[in-house]
Design an enzyme around this catalytic site. Structure first.
Site, PDB file in Angstrom:
ATOM      1  N   ASN A 162     -10.209  -0.374   0.207  1.00  0.00           N
ATOM      2  CA  ASN A 162      -8.571   0.398   0.260  1.00  0.00           C
ATOM      3  C   ASN A 162      -8.520  -0.369  -1.120  1.00  0.00           C
ATOM      4  O   ASN A 162      -8.405  -1.802  -1.097  1.00  0.00           O
ATOM      5  CB  ASN A 162      -7.996  -0.832   0.684  1.00  0.00           C
ATOM      6  CG  ASN A 162      -6.198  -0.700   1.151  1.00  0.00           C
ATOM      7  OD1 ASN A 162      -6.350  -0.517   0.454  1.00  0.00           O
ATOM      8  ND2 ASN A 162      -6.068  -1.032   2.522  1.00  0.00           N
TER       9      ASN A 162
ATOM     10  N   HIS B 246      -2.919   7.315   2.565  1.00  0.00           N
ATOM     11  CA  HIS B 246      -3.507   5.698   1.169  1.00  0.00           C
ATOM     12  C   HIS B 246      -4.992   5.616   2.460  1.00  0.00           C
ATOM     13  O   HIS B 246      -4.995   5.765   3.732  1.00  0.00           O
ATOM     14  CB  HIS B 246      -2.882   4.593   2.369  1.00  0.00           C
ATOM     15  CG  HIS B 246      -2.672   3.360   1.776  1.00  0.00           C
ATOM     16  ND1 HIS B 246      -3.978   2.778   1.052  1.00  0.00           N
ATOM     17  CD2 HIS B 246      -3.039   2.063   2.963  1.00  0.00           C
ATOM     18  CE1 HIS B 246      -4.383   2.099   0.952  1.00  0.00           C
ATOM     19  NE2 HIS B 246      -4.003   1.640   2.306  1.00  0.00           N
TER      20      HIS B 246
ATOM     21  N   CYS C 191       0.964  -1.464   0.235  1.00  0.00           N
ATOM     22  CA  CYS C 191       0.029  -0.009  -0.113  1.00  0.00           C
ATOM     23  C   CYS C 191       0.836   1.581   0.034  1.00  0.00           C
ATOM     24  O   CYS C 191      -0.027   2.759  -0.359  1.00  0.00           O
ATOM     25  CB  CYS C 191      -1.023  -0.201   1.642  1.00  0.00           C
ATOM     26  SG  CYS C 191      -1.974  -1.436   1.244  1.00  0.00           S
TER      27      CYS C 191
HETATM   28  N1  ACO Z   1     -18.564  -8.734   9.798  1.00  0.00           N
HETATM   29  C1  ACO Z   1     -18.535  -8.452  10.981  1.00  0.00           C
HETATM   30  N2  ACO Z   1     -18.115  -9.083  12.178  1.00  0.00           N
HETATM   31  C2  ACO Z   1     -16.232  -9.049  11.825  1.00  0.00           C
HETATM   32  C3  ACO Z   1     -16.085  -8.652  10.362  1.00  0.00           C
HETATM   33  C4  ACO Z   1     -17.216  -8.155   9.482  1.00  0.00           C
HETATM   34  N3  ACO Z   1     -16.838  -7.907   8.294  1.00  0.00           N
HETATM   35  N4  ACO Z   1     -14.989  -8.794  10.919  1.00  0.00           N
HETATM   36  C5  ACO Z   1     -14.266  -9.287  12.085  1.00  0.00           C
HETATM   37  N5  ACO Z   1     -15.724  -9.290  12.761  1.00  0.00           N
HETATM   38  C6  ACO Z   1     -15.429 -10.090  14.202  1.00  0.00           C
HETATM   39  C7  ACO Z   1     -14.739 -10.563  13.843  1.00  0.00           C
HETATM   40  O1  ACO Z   1     -14.580 -12.140  13.958  1.00  0.00           O
HETATM   41  C8  ACO Z   1     -14.854 -10.697  15.800  1.00  0.00           C
HETATM   42  O2  ACO Z   1     -15.412 -11.397  16.328  1.00  0.00           O
HETATM   43  P1  ACO Z   1     -15.431 -11.484  18.164  1.00  0.00           P
HETATM   44  O3  ACO Z   1     -15.281 -10.821  18.964  1.00  0.00           O
HETATM   45  O4  ACO Z   1     -16.694 -12.774  17.877  1.00  0.00           O
HETATM   46  O5  ACO Z   1     -13.929 -12.587  17.784  1.00  0.00           O
HETATM   47  C9  ACO Z   1     -15.225  -8.803  15.826  1.00  0.00           C
HETATM   48  O6  ACO Z   1     -15.261  -9.026  14.857  1.00  0.00           O
HETATM   49  C10 ACO Z   1     -14.002  -8.104  16.738  1.00  0.00           C
HETATM   50  O7  ACO Z   1     -12.817  -8.397  15.510  1.00  0.00           O
HETATM   51  P2  ACO Z   1     -11.173  -7.240  15.544  1.00  0.00           P
HETATM   52  O8  ACO Z   1     -10.404  -8.076  14.581  1.00  0.00           O
HETATM   53  O9  ACO Z   1     -10.908  -7.252  16.889  1.00  0.00           O
HETATM   54  O10 ACO Z   1     -11.930  -6.098  15.037  1.00  0.00           O
HETATM   55  P3  ACO Z   1     -11.323  -4.374  14.771  1.00  0.00           P
HETATM   56  O11 ACO Z   1     -12.259  -3.826  15.743  1.00  0.00           O
HETATM   57  O12 ACO Z   1     -10.194  -4.742  15.144  1.00  0.00           O
HETATM   58  O13 ACO Z   1     -12.174  -4.636  13.095  1.00  0.00           O
HETATM   59  C11 ACO Z   1     -10.381  -4.000  11.727  1.00  0.00           C
HETATM   60  C12 ACO Z   1     -11.466  -4.762  12.444  1.00  0.00           C
HETATM   61  C13 ACO Z   1     -11.691  -3.288  10.863  1.00  0.00           C
HETATM   62  C14 ACO Z   1     -10.203  -5.109  10.396  1.00  0.00           C
HETATM   63  C15 ACO Z   1      -9.724  -3.397  12.353  1.00  0.00           C
HETATM   64  O14 ACO Z   1      -8.459  -3.694  13.239  1.00  0.00           O
HETATM   65  C16 ACO Z   1      -8.562  -2.507  11.206  1.00  0.00           C
HETATM   66  O15 ACO Z   1      -9.441  -1.775  10.947  1.00  0.00           O
HETATM   67  N6  ACO Z   1      -7.358  -2.923  11.235  1.00  0.00           N
HETATM   68  C17 ACO Z   1      -6.570  -1.982  10.398  1.00  0.00           C
HETATM   69  C18 ACO Z   1      -6.466  -2.644   8.725  1.00  0.00           C
HETATM   70  C19 ACO Z   1      -6.554  -2.425   7.783  1.00  0.00           C
HETATM   71  O16 ACO Z   1      -7.067  -1.528   7.497  1.00  0.00           O
HETATM   72  N7  ACO Z   1      -5.930  -3.239   6.957  1.00  0.00           N
HETATM   73  C20 ACO Z   1      -5.776  -2.371   5.472  1.00  0.00           C
HETATM   74  C21 ACO Z   1      -4.471  -3.347   4.720  1.00  0.00           C
HETATM   75  S1  ACO Z   1      -3.101  -2.575   6.047  1.00  0.00           S
HETATM   76  C22 ACO Z   1      -2.901  -1.461   5.354  1.00  0.00           C
HETATM   77  O17 ACO Z   1      -3.474  -0.480   3.777  1.00  0.00           O
HETATM   78  C23 ACO Z   1      -2.445  -0.303   5.916  1.00  0.00           C
END
Ligand code: ACO
Length: 325
Positions: free
Chosen positions: A282, A252, A119
């Site tokens: 993304n 990004h 990215c």
């Molecule tokens: N829909 C519903 N529930 C979901 C989903 C979904 N799409 N995805 C995950 N969950 C659930 C998980 O299974 C978990 O359930 P559980 O509590 O029963 O185990 C719950 O939601 C919480 O999961 P977390 O991973 O703790 O959720 P979080 O609040 O961290 O959000 C997210 C996840 C959105 C991915 C967040 O961590 C984030 O934004 N991280 C940054 C990652 C990113 O943007 N990556 C892009 C690539 S990297 C880059 O471009 C720089």
């Protein structure tokens, strides 16, 4: 004494394949245990574009480059460098840049190569192109970010497959006698390679290992905000500028919460951040030039504006480019 050569963006272009796919459509299509509310609240993403199977990264890049060249008033034969940032190339080889060169009709044997910084790819690519231009070896570069991330998504992994989309963005970077690009900074720390990766390879005609994108979302989130704030401050300091002098940040587009947290840490008003993640998801290396092109074409970004481009991604890699548009 000869005057220094600077580099300036003279045209932008972008391309998104097909029609937008809403969160509801994606959930239905892949029978995901998810909801529009969850996705919007955690990421800001409402829709994304997904390329048909027969459309590759070079096809998306071709359209984006035609538009960028048109905006710059340049013909393909005037291009003397092509750098394509992508993690989803058409093939193992030849490079997507070489394929794009042929499709564009650039038959002048100028260099063309791919650059892989996930990215952060576009920030890396424009920084590299700038050095070619300033050295005097390049007069007119095409710098492209193009991705078909839909090809590396595991549609059974709701934690990742809702986040990404396909698309392409490009800029024409030309030599000039006034800046242009004011300051760049690039970084990498391979000790974080496990938190975002596609840990597979092609061997003996088969995919070996895991050919899908895997991510520790929370670790990525923490890393991204810290890295983006620090590298933003670094490019500003290098150019002896302050955040108040920045007209627009083009980060990004991974997640609205990462963008807002970064703006806050930098002391930038959130309404000075260009946002497209809601409509594009993304798009990895394509996200910055896509957002730049949309903001230029909508009239938001104007000639003379000071822009802070910031990327972070797998590797881990991160980087920023400060420029006068
Ligand atoms: N829909 C519903 N529930 C979901 C989903 C979904 N799409 N995805 C995950 N969950 C659930 C998980 O299974 C978990 O359930 P559980 O509590 O029963 O185990 C719950 O939601 C919480 O999961 P977390 O991973 O703790 O959720 P979080 O609040 O961290 O959000 C997210 C996840 C959105 C991915 C967040 O961590 C984030 O934004 N991280 C940054 C990652 C990113 O943007 N990556 C892009 C690539 S990297 C880059 O471009 C720089």
């Amino acid at each position: 004494m000869t005057s220094p050569i600077y580099s300036r963006i003279t045209g932008t272009g972008s391309y998104l394949p097909g029609s937008p796919v809403s969160n509801a459509d994606l959930i239905k299509r892949h029978c995901l245990d998810s909801s529009d509310e969850w996705i919007v609240e955690r990421t800001g993403i409402r829709m994304r574009y997904l390329a048909p199977d027969n459309v590759g990264a070079s096809d998306l890049a071709l359209e984006a480059c035609r538009r960028a060249l048109d905006a710059a008033g340049k013909t393909p034969m005037e291009v003397d460098l092509i750098i394509v940032a992508t993690s989803t190339p058409d093939f193992v080889f030849p490079s997507t840049a070489a394929i794009l060169q042929r499709k564009l009709g650039v038959s002048n044997s100028s260099p063309a190569f791919d650059l892989q910084a996930v990215c952060t790819g576009f920030a890396y690519a424009i920084s590299v192109a700038e050095k070619f231009v300033r050295s005097g070896s390049t007069k007119c570069a095409l710098v492209v970010g193009t991705e078909v991330f839909s090809r590396i998504l595991d549609w059974k992994d709701r934690g990742t497959c809702v986040l990404f989309g396909d698309g392409s963005g490009a800029v024409v970077l030309e030599a000039g006698n006034a800046p242009g690009i004011l300051s760049t900074a690039l970084h990498a720390d391979g000790s974080y390679s496990d938190i975002l990766c596609v840990p597979g390879q092609v061997s003996g005609g088969l995919a070996i290992g895991d050919p899908f994108l895997r991510m520790d979302g929370q670790a990525v989130f923490k890393f991204a905000v810290k890295a983006l704030a620090e590298v933003g401050e670094e490019v500003l300091a290098n150019a002896s500028m302050t955040i108040d002098q920045v007209d627009w940040m083009i980060p990004h587009q991974a997640n609205i919460r990462i963008i807002n947290s970064t703006a806050k840490k930098l002391g930038l008003s959130p309404d000075k951040a260009i946002i497209t993640v809601d409509r594009h998801g993304n798009t990895s290396a394509a996200s910055i030039p896509l957002a730049l092109d949309e903001a230029v074409r909508s009239g938001k970004i104007r000639r003379g504006d000071k822009l802070l481009l910031e990327g972070v991604g797998g590797g881990f890699t991160w980087g920023a480019v400060l420029l006068e548009f």
